[in-house]
Design a protein around this motif. Structure first.
Motif, PDB file in Angstrom:
ATOM      1  N   LYS A  92       4.219   7.289   3.167  1.00 19.45           N
ATOM      2  CA  LYS A  92       2.775   7.344   2.936  1.00 19.45           C
ATOM      3  C   LYS A  92       2.407   6.944   1.519  1.00 19.45           C
ATOM      4  O   LYS A  92       1.371   6.325   1.282  1.00 19.45           O
ATOM      5  CB  LYS A  92       2.241   8.741   3.241  1.00 19.45           C
ATOM      6  CG  LYS A  92       1.988   9.016   4.707  1.00 19.45           C
ATOM      7  CD  LYS A  92       1.427  10.413   4.903  1.00 19.45           C
ATOM      8  CE  LYS A  92       1.169  10.695   6.384  1.00 19.45           C
ATOM      9  NZ  LYS A  92       0.687  12.092   6.591  1.00 19.45           N
ATOM     10  N   GLY A  93       3.244   7.291   0.557  1.00 22.08           N
ATOM     11  CA  GLY A  93       2.942   6.980  -0.831  1.00 22.08           C
ATOM     12  C   GLY A  93       2.871   5.496  -1.119  1.00 22.08           C
ATOM     13  O   GLY A  93       2.324   5.081  -2.140  1.00 22.08           O
ATOM     14  N   LEU A  94       3.426   4.674  -0.210  1.00 19.23           N
ATOM     15  CA  LEU A  94       3.390   3.219  -0.393  1.00 19.23           C
ATOM     16  C   LEU A  94       2.149   2.589   0.222  1.00 19.23           C
ATOM     17  O   LEU A  94       1.948   1.382   0.113  1.00 19.23           O
ATOM     18  CB  LEU A  94       4.647   2.594   0.220  1.00 19.23           C
ATOM     19  CG  LEU A  94       5.977   3.032  -0.397  1.00 19.23           C
ATOM     20  CD1 LEU A  94       7.144   2.408   0.368  1.00 19.23           C
ATOM     21  CD2 LEU A  94       6.042   2.647  -1.859  1.00 19.23           C
ATOM     22  N   GLU A  95       1.339   3.412   0.891  1.00 22.46           N
ATOM     23  CA  GLU A  95       0.085   2.948   1.518  1.00 22.46           C
ATOM     24  C   GLU A  95       0.352   1.773   2.450  1.00 22.46           C
ATOM     25  O   GLU A  95      -0.289   0.720   2.374  1.00 22.46           O
ATOM     26  CB  GLU A  95      -0.940   2.576   0.439  1.00 22.46           C
ATOM     27  CG  GLU A  95      -1.312   3.750  -0.453  1.00 22.46           C
ATOM     28  CD  GLU A  95      -2.313   3.369  -1.522  1.00 22.46           C
ATOM     29  OE1 GLU A  95      -2.597   2.162  -1.668  1.00 22.46           O
ATOM     30  OE2 GLU A  95      -2.805   4.269  -2.222  1.00 22.46           O
ATOM     31  N   LEU A  96       1.301   1.964   3.352  1.00 20.71           N
ATOM     32  CA  LEU A  96       1.660   0.929   4.320  1.00 20.71           C
ATOM     33  C   LEU A  96       0.950   1.176   5.647  1.00 20.71           C
ATOM     34  O   LEU A  96       0.553   2.299   5.964  1.00 20.71           O
ATOM     35  CB  LEU A  96       3.179   0.939   4.554  1.00 20.71           C
ATOM     36  CG  LEU A  96       4.062   0.741   3.325  1.00 20.71           C
ATOM     37  CD1 LEU A  96       5.511   1.033   3.682  1.00 20.71           C
ATOM     38  CD2 LEU A  96       3.923  -0.664   2.783  1.00 20.71           C
ATOM     39  N   ASP A  97       0.825   0.129   6.417  1.00 23.94           N
ATOM     40  CA  ASP A  97       0.316   0.244   7.779  1.00 23.94           C
ATOM     41  C   ASP A  97       1.497   0.613   8.668  1.00 23.94           C
ATOM     42  O   ASP A  97       2.338  -0.222   8.984  1.00 23.94           O
ATOM     43  CB  ASP A  97      -0.317  -1.072   8.217  1.00 23.94           C
ATOM     44  CG  ASP A  97      -0.902  -0.995   9.624  1.00 23.94           C
ATOM     45  OD1 ASP A  97      -1.130   0.134  10.096  1.00 23.94           O
ATOM     46  OD2 ASP A  97      -1.104  -2.057  10.245  1.00 23.94           O
ATOM     47  N   ILE A  98       1.601   1.903   9.079  1.00 24.28           N
ATOM     48  CA  ILE A  98       2.762   2.415   9.794  1.00 24.28           C
ATOM     49  C   ILE A  98       2.499   2.416  11.296  1.00 24.28           C
ATOM     50  O   ILE A  98       1.423   2.801  11.762  1.00 24.28           O
ATOM     51  CB  ILE A  98       3.119   3.837   9.339  1.00 24.28           C
ATOM     52  CG1 ILE A  98       3.394   3.864   7.842  1.00 24.28           C
ATOM     53  CG2 ILE A  98       4.310   4.380  10.122  1.00 24.28           C
ATOM     54  CD1 ILE A  98       4.603   3.071   7.431  1.00 24.28           C
ATOM     55  N   SER A  99       3.518   1.996  12.072  1.00 21.46           N
ATOM     56  CA  SER A  99       3.454   2.020  13.528  1.00 21.46           C
ATOM     57  C   SER A  99       4.636   2.821  14.053  1.00 21.46           C
ATOM     58  O   SER A  99       5.785   2.547  13.700  1.00 21.46           O
ATOM     59  CB  SER A  99       3.499   0.593  14.088  1.00 21.46           C
ATOM     60  OG  SER A  99       3.633   0.611  15.495  1.00 21.46           O
ATOM     61  N   VAL A 100       4.349   3.825  14.895  1.00 26.06           N
ATOM     62  CA  VAL A 100       5.423   4.669  15.424  1.00 26.06           C
ATOM     63  C   VAL A 100       5.074   5.111  16.841  1.00 26.06           C
ATOM     64  O   VAL A 100       3.925   5.437  17.130  1.00 26.06           O
ATOM     65  CB  VAL A 100       5.651   5.898  14.510  1.00 26.06           C
ATOM     66  CG1 VAL A 100       4.375   6.693  14.333  1.00 26.06           C
ATOM     67  CG2 VAL A 100       6.763   6.782  15.048  1.00 26.06           C
ATOM     68  N   ASN A 101       6.068   5.105  17.728  1.00 28.29           N
ATOM     69  CA  ASN A 101       5.853   5.571  19.091  1.00 28.29           C
ATOM     70  C   ASN A 101       5.751   7.090  19.116  1.00 28.29           C
ATOM     71  O   ASN A 101       6.433   7.784  18.368  1.00 28.29           O
ATOM     72  CB  ASN A 101       7.007   5.129  20.002  1.00 28.29           C
ATOM     73  CG  ASN A 101       7.020   3.634  20.232  1.00 28.29           C
ATOM     74  OD1 ASN A 101       5.984   2.987  20.170  1.00 28.29           O
ATOM     75  ND2 ASN A 101       8.188   3.081  20.492  1.00 28.29           N
ATOM     76  N   SER A 102       4.913   7.599  19.980  1.00 27.33           N
ATOM     77  CA  SER A 102       4.725   9.045  20.074  1.00 27.33           C
ATOM     78  C   SER A 102       5.836   9.722  20.873  1.00 27.33           C
ATOM     79  O   SER A 102       6.031  10.935  20.763  1.00 27.33           O
ATOM     80  CB  SER A 102       3.366   9.358  20.714  1.00 27.33           C
ATOM     81  OG  SER A 102       3.281   8.772  21.998  1.00 27.33           O
ATOM     82  N   VAL A 103       6.568   8.947  21.678  1.00 26.32           N
ATOM     83  CA  VAL A 103       7.644   9.507  22.508  1.00 26.32           C
ATOM     84  C   VAL A 103       8.964   8.854  22.120  1.00 26.32           C
ATOM     85  O   VAL A 103       9.072   7.623  22.103  1.00 26.32           O
ATOM     86  CB  VAL A 103       7.360   9.266  24.010  1.00 26.32           C
ATOM     87  CG1 VAL A 103       8.492   9.841  24.852  1.00 26.32           C
ATOM     88  CG2 VAL A 103       6.029   9.898  24.406  1.00 26.32           C
TER      89      VAL A 103
END
Length: 206
Positions: free
Chosen positions: A121-132
């Protein structure tokens, strides 16, 4: 281990990963080539590494990707919570389903996912992650796995990412500072390079 487990149950901290050190005497005809071939054949799904250390060497096979950086993608993954492989396909699928539904395993895995995302988060990136999470199958074990992707900025450096992500709760614990103190207290050996990041980086930090 029992004391740490009780402290986790008492919610004093979430997770601590202890390691053990085993020293073996090698036979005079021991062959590194044969040992590495064994890893290559039996653990082809893993990252194999080998580094010469003067009179010795550091080698192994790890299923864990700490971080990979390309021009348009940052890739990492949470790999935590595990189950044995089955003796046949039906048993294997049943064990995988048990792993996916086990509440303790889901909590353990989500802790690693949340920690990785929090560190990025500290890098202010656009993060994509699956919920499952998915099942990652290896020769002798299967894990819960969640790939995590981000879009790098122009000045993103792989060393900065490694510094931010290592160690993950998968090799240390959570909270990190507490886990480190407990590991230092209970482990009676220096981990050295064990559980450290190994990989390639070019002159541009990619």
């Amino acid at each position: 281990v029992s004391e740490i487990a009780q402290n986790v149950r008492d919610d004093k901290y979430k997770k601590v990963v202890l390691a053990a050190s085993v020293a073996l005497a090698l036979e005079s005809n021991w062959s590194f080539d044969n040992a590495f071939d064994y890893l290559r054949v039996n653990y082809s799904e893993c990252f194999l590494f080998h580094i010469n250390l003067g009179k010795g060497m550091f080698f192994g096979a790890s299923p864990e990707l700490l971080v990979r950086l390309t021009e348009n993608k940052i890739e990492t993954a949470a790999l935590a919570a595990s189950m044995a492989r089955g003796n046949n396909q039906n048993d294997d699928l049943s064990l995988a389903a048990e792993l996916l539904s086990d509440q303790k395993s889901k909590v353990e895995h989500q802790l690693v996912v949340d920690s990785i995302i929090d560190k990025l988060k500290g890098l202010e990136l656009d993060i994509s992650v699956n919920s499952v999470p998915k099942i990652r199958k290896l020769k002798n074990i299967q894990h819960l796995s969640t790939p995590i992707y981000g879009t790098p900025k122009a000045n993103t450096n792989i060393i900065d990412l490694v510094d931010r992500l290592h160690p993950t709760p998968a090799v240390c614990g959570y909270p990190e500072s507490t886990a480190k103190e407990i590991i230092d207290h209970y482990e009676n050996f220096d981990r050295g390079w064990y559980a450290g990041p190994v990989g390639w980086v070019d002159a541009d930090g990619k």
